[in-house]
Design an enzyme around this catalytic site. Sequence first.
Site, short mmCIF file in Angstrom:
data_model
loop_
_atom_site.label_atom_id
_atom_site.label_comp_id
_atom_site.label_asym_id
_atom_site.label_seq_id
_atom_site.Cartn_x
_atom_site.Cartn_y
_atom_site.Cartn_z
N PHE A 270 -9.06 60.76 -61.27
CA PHE A 270 -9.49 61.45 -60.05
C PHE A 270 -9.46 60.54 -58.82
CE2 PHE A 270 -13.64 60.48 -58.17
CZ PHE A 270 -14.13 59.51 -59.03
N LYS A 271 -9.48 59.25 -59.02
CA LYS A 271 -9.51 58.34 -57.87
C LYS A 271 -8.25 58.45 -57.02
CE LYS A 271 -12.97 55.35 -59.79
NZ LYS A 271 -13.18 55.91 -61.15
N ASP A 272 -7.17 58.99 -57.61
CA ASP A 272 -5.96 59.22 -56.82
C ASP A 272 -6.21 60.16 -55.64
OD1 ASP A 272 -4.08 57.68 -58.29
OD2 ASP A 272 -3.90 59.27 -59.79
#
Length: 489
Positions: free
Chosen positions: A108-110
């Site tokens: 999710f950090k993308d």
Amino acid sequence: MKNLFSTRSSAAPVDAAQAILSGLAPDGGLYTPQSFPQFDLTSLQNLSYQELAIKILTPFLTGYSDSEVRKCVESAYSDKFDTPEVTPVREIGAFPVLELFHGPTAAFKDVALSMLPHLMAAAKKIKDDHHRTLILTATSGDTGSAALYGFKNVEGIDIQVFYPESGISPIQRAQMTTMDGSNLGVAAVCGNFDSAQSQVKGIFSTFPESESVQLSSANSINFGRLAPQIVYYFSAYMDLVRNRSLKLGDKVNFCVPTGNFGDILAGYFAFRSGLPVARFICASNTNRVLTDFLESGTYNRLRDFVVTSSPSMDILISSNLERLLYLSNKCDCSVTASLMEELKTKGSYKISDASMEEIRSLFCGWCSTEEQTLSAISSVFEDHGYLLDPHTAVAWSASSRYQAETGDTTPTIILATASPFKFPRTVLKALGSDPIPQSPSEQMKLLENISGQKAPAFLSNCLNLPDRFSDVIKPEEMMAYVQKKAGLL
Ligand SMILES: *Cc1c(COP(=O)(O)O)cnc(C)c1O
């Protein structure tokens, strides 16, 4: 408009462009808004992810022109995500699952880190900042690769990532150590994530003033990491309105697998901006420091650090909780400053009953043991043919027990934070595969065969590339390492 305040002093506020350039406030506090834009939900229906992002982010990103925000959004969410919806919602059994792992490094950090480099490059122009920027980041696993991917070859910006030598998965490591790009540095640090993270915080506060280099952060202490995450809470809600699971205005719960408290805090910002949320379920693994805090009002980091199968949540100091404490103490910076000082010197703090009550009216904490996590992976695959990664499985198990034990029937959206193919060994173990192949690429292939799904190409490819980075250093060597990197030693 200057709308972002340090959580630790009454210094004058800054705009988002400045906050994003600096990362941390000079007093060590985190830049936080005191008030929030209010969105009319009707106006957010039927927008594409990009249009929604522009609408939500424009009032948060003070200091940027409307066209700069638009450009940053468009560069971030173009073809780098493998679905045009960017963060699609899938209905899996009783739960809508918000899939946040369709970006280039499969976590999710993308979502935030594909935008942060553009925000930072734009901020440098806005502030006429001609320093070379050096991004310093400690990672518990997934931030590193997403940040390296986002920042590689960005003009005027270098990035140095530190990861704990033990605790991250072989694939997470390979994603970082094989990354191409001329402006990247990666080093392993002995010890766990918290010790690397504390050193990074220390470097920020003591780094010598320099004419040529300015440090900044890609961790979720940077406001530019938080802001883009606000968008997908709205987008998930609108998806459920569109498919008629919800009527506009109905309340929902979100269950968020939590480590540094960044993701769930972005959800709180969405709530403060008008999203109808009944409850945030803060899901933890065996490192249940947040569960205990939400139960007792005492935050106590003095406990054994456990390495679990959800490494990105193996955290005992959840940095972003500071922002929630600030907001729930009427933005009184002296309260946050003294709590954080207690955390540093004594290892624990207790918050006032009033602010605990406010926090508890919205947040609850549930934790999942390793056994519960693995059993969620196997039962969800058996019942629905859907693979959960271990982080998402922590949240699934927490949500299931939350619903069963409280009887709350409010629709609960689970945030799915990583692709299961990033953690094939754990997923295979949960599914009962025996024997499990030694090599991560064989594990990934086996998981592809069992599930009939394809691993994201970037993940399988990195295992065949040569390592570019192999330094292993001690935490106390990090400062000198960074100074050398910055050309100051
Ligand atoms: C970082 C991460 C988390 C925790 O998110 P926070 O913002 O640190 O709370 C959960 N799952 C995965 C896969 C992650 O990479």
